[in-house]
Write a protein that holds these residues in place. Sequence first.
Motif, PDB file in Angstrom:
ATOM      1  N   SER A 271       0.802  -1.221   0.000  1.00  0.00           N
ATOM      2  CA  SER A 271       0.000   0.000   0.000  1.00  0.00           C
ATOM      3  C   SER A 271       0.841   1.279   0.000  1.00  0.00           C
ATOM      4  CB  SER A 271      -0.925   0.020   1.221  1.00  0.00           C
ATOM      5  OG  SER A 271      -0.182   0.012   2.429  1.00  0.00           O
TER       6      SER A 271
ATOM      7  N   ALA B  88       4.095  -0.025 -10.270  1.00  0.00           N
ATOM      8  CA  ALA B  88       3.623  -1.030 -11.219  1.00  0.00           C
ATOM      9  C   ALA B  88       4.772  -1.841 -11.797  1.00  0.00           C
ATOM     10  CB  ALA B  88       2.833  -0.357 -12.345  1.00  0.00           C
TER      11      ALA B  88
ATOM     12  N   SER C 185       5.145  -5.911 -11.291  1.00  0.00           N
ATOM     13  CA  SER C 185       5.247  -6.846 -12.416  1.00  0.00           C
ATOM     14  C   SER C 185       6.494  -7.718 -12.298  1.00  0.00           C
ATOM     15  CB  SER C 185       5.276  -6.063 -13.730  1.00  0.00           C
ATOM     16  OG  SER C 185       5.443  -6.917 -14.836  1.00  0.00           O
TER      17      SER C 185
ATOM     18  N   ARG D  67      -2.854 -10.181 -10.055  1.00  0.00           N
ATOM     19  CA  ARG D  67      -2.399  -8.821 -10.316  1.00  0.00           C
ATOM     20  C   ARG D  67      -2.140  -8.089  -8.994  1.00  0.00           C
ATOM     21  NH1 ARG D  67      -2.560  -5.369 -14.655  1.00  0.00           N
ATOM     22  NH2 ARG D  67      -2.881  -3.145 -14.236  1.00  0.00           N
TER      23      ARG D  67
ATOM     24  N   HIS E 198      -0.897  -4.740  -8.789  1.00  0.00           N
ATOM     25  CA  HIS E 198      -0.913  -3.281  -8.879  1.00  0.00           C
ATOM     26  C   HIS E 198      -1.873  -2.854  -9.974  1.00  0.00           C
ATOM     27  CE1 HIS E 198       0.603   0.858  -9.176  1.00  0.00           C
ATOM     28  NE2 HIS E 198       1.244   0.644  -8.039  1.00  0.00           N
ATOM     29  N   ASP E 199      -2.597  -1.768  -9.727  1.00  0.00           N
ATOM     30  CA  ASP E 199      -3.567  -1.276 -10.704  1.00  0.00           C
ATOM     31  C   ASP E 199      -2.909  -0.539 -11.859  1.00  0.00           C
ATOM     32  OD1 ASP E 199      -5.656  -2.290  -9.216  1.00  0.00           O
ATOM     33  OD2 ASP E 199      -5.966  -0.429  -8.094  1.00  0.00           O
ATOM     34  N   GLY E 200      -1.662  -0.101 -11.675  1.00  0.00           N
ATOM     35  CA  GLY E 200      -0.979   0.655 -12.716  1.00  0.00           C
ATOM     36  C   GLY E 200      -0.497  -0.219 -13.859  1.00  0.00           C
ATOM     37  N   THR E 201      -0.070   0.442 -14.932  1.00  0.00           N
ATOM     38  CA  THR E 201       0.438  -0.250 -16.117  1.00  0.00           C
ATOM     39  C   THR E 201       1.958  -0.197 -16.123  1.00  0.00           C
ATOM     40  OG1 THR E 201      -1.520   0.389 -17.381  1.00  0.00           O
ATOM     41  CG2 THR E 201       0.411  -0.325 -18.641  1.00  0.00           C
TER      42      THR E 201
END
Length: 458
Positions: free
Chosen positions: A52, A58, A62, A190, A192-195
């Motif tokens: 958090s 991100a 990954s 997944r 993380h919400d980021g790309t």
Amino acid sequence: MPGRATGYRSPMTTSIALFTRDLRVHDNPVLHAAAAADRCVPLFVLDDAIISSSFFNANRASFLTDCLTDLDASLRALGGALVVRRGQLADEVAAIVRAHDVTEIHVAADVSRYARRREEALRALGADLHVHDASINAVPPLSLAPSGGGDHFAVFTPYFRRWETVQRRGVLRAPRRVTVPEISGELPGRLHDGTPSPDLAAGGETVGRELMASWARTGAADYAEVHDALADDATSHLSPHLHFGTVSVTELLDRVGTASEGARAYTRQLAWRDFHHQVLAARPESATRDYRTRDDRWRRSERDFEAWRDGRTGYPLVDAAMRQLVQEGWMHNRARLVAASFLCKTLYLDWRRGAQHFVDLLVDCDLANNQMNWQWVAGTGTDTRPNRVHNPVAQAIRYDPDGAYVKRYLPALADVDPKHVHEPWRLPEDEREALDYPPPVVDLREAADRFADARRKR
């Protein structure tokens, strides 16, 4: 001495190998020791305190997913499996200690305040805690001290002289077998919400070991000559693997050796990693506070910061570096140096803002190295020449003479003649206006005078 009664059976021992930044089965003191028990729980906790936080981006999410997937596969090949839990780390470990009568917990030593709090929490769980000093570092962070007194070295060169004399531990083989009790804990989805960055490198021990073997075999020997050549990209690219521990720095040093000038130069760079770790271990507050304050009254300019962040300063080497960061989640070390110097000393903006931007994107962002390197560049850390400024044009001409690195990340300059690519403002007016590239955000001479004046007044 009388023997034990017939039929006596010693109690079964159960250990936890708590993975943190050592996500590998080869040369892993934590796993090596824990696997000696009758049963071993190879455990990784997705700690809410980290997941958090702003430190978890991100790109690292990954890369971490790759690492955990690969680690699980390696453990399964040894008869085990990786157990993954998510929550408060101490609570998750405590639940396993209670459920499986765990007698030993093994974990790697680390230097951040978070790592110290984690260690304190683990000591309170009732099982014997074993903290392994030389798992993340080649030399334990606070094992060296200046002969004249003090708890750490504040200057690299004398530290390196001592560091070179230390007898490092031997490289450990992967365990032959890991026996895991019946326990649940599946790999995460997944995280993380980021790309992630589009050209982010793959993670995991398998990839890391292949990269290490190739580097030791063919790359390290020429490192001293070519490591600053930006377009050649002739560095090891092992920094993310060292950060996540998919490659052991002890094994890497052993493989690279010291037979060539390049290998010795590369070894020196790895020693810098240990140096910064021992600084942060001794002065944890330097993650956010000046190690050696210059009483700077940093400028506040959102326009200038955004130009730097977005790679629109008008100085091609700085802008290419910032575009590489976005594209790959990684940046060449020479480019990091120039980009950081431009923010702190040319724009005279607070080093903490730059450090946080690197935290937001770098896959290899190690707290000690990121913060202390930024402070070194800003002149508030361990640099013995705190007022040095890296001129982005001079650096570009020296380390990217044909502009190949700049053109790789700034397509707007792809067709510019090499003699103008680092100073596009010198192009004829019609050619300059045809470029989709901004004018310089600041004049270098004026910026240098401003910085020098600011430091003189402190």
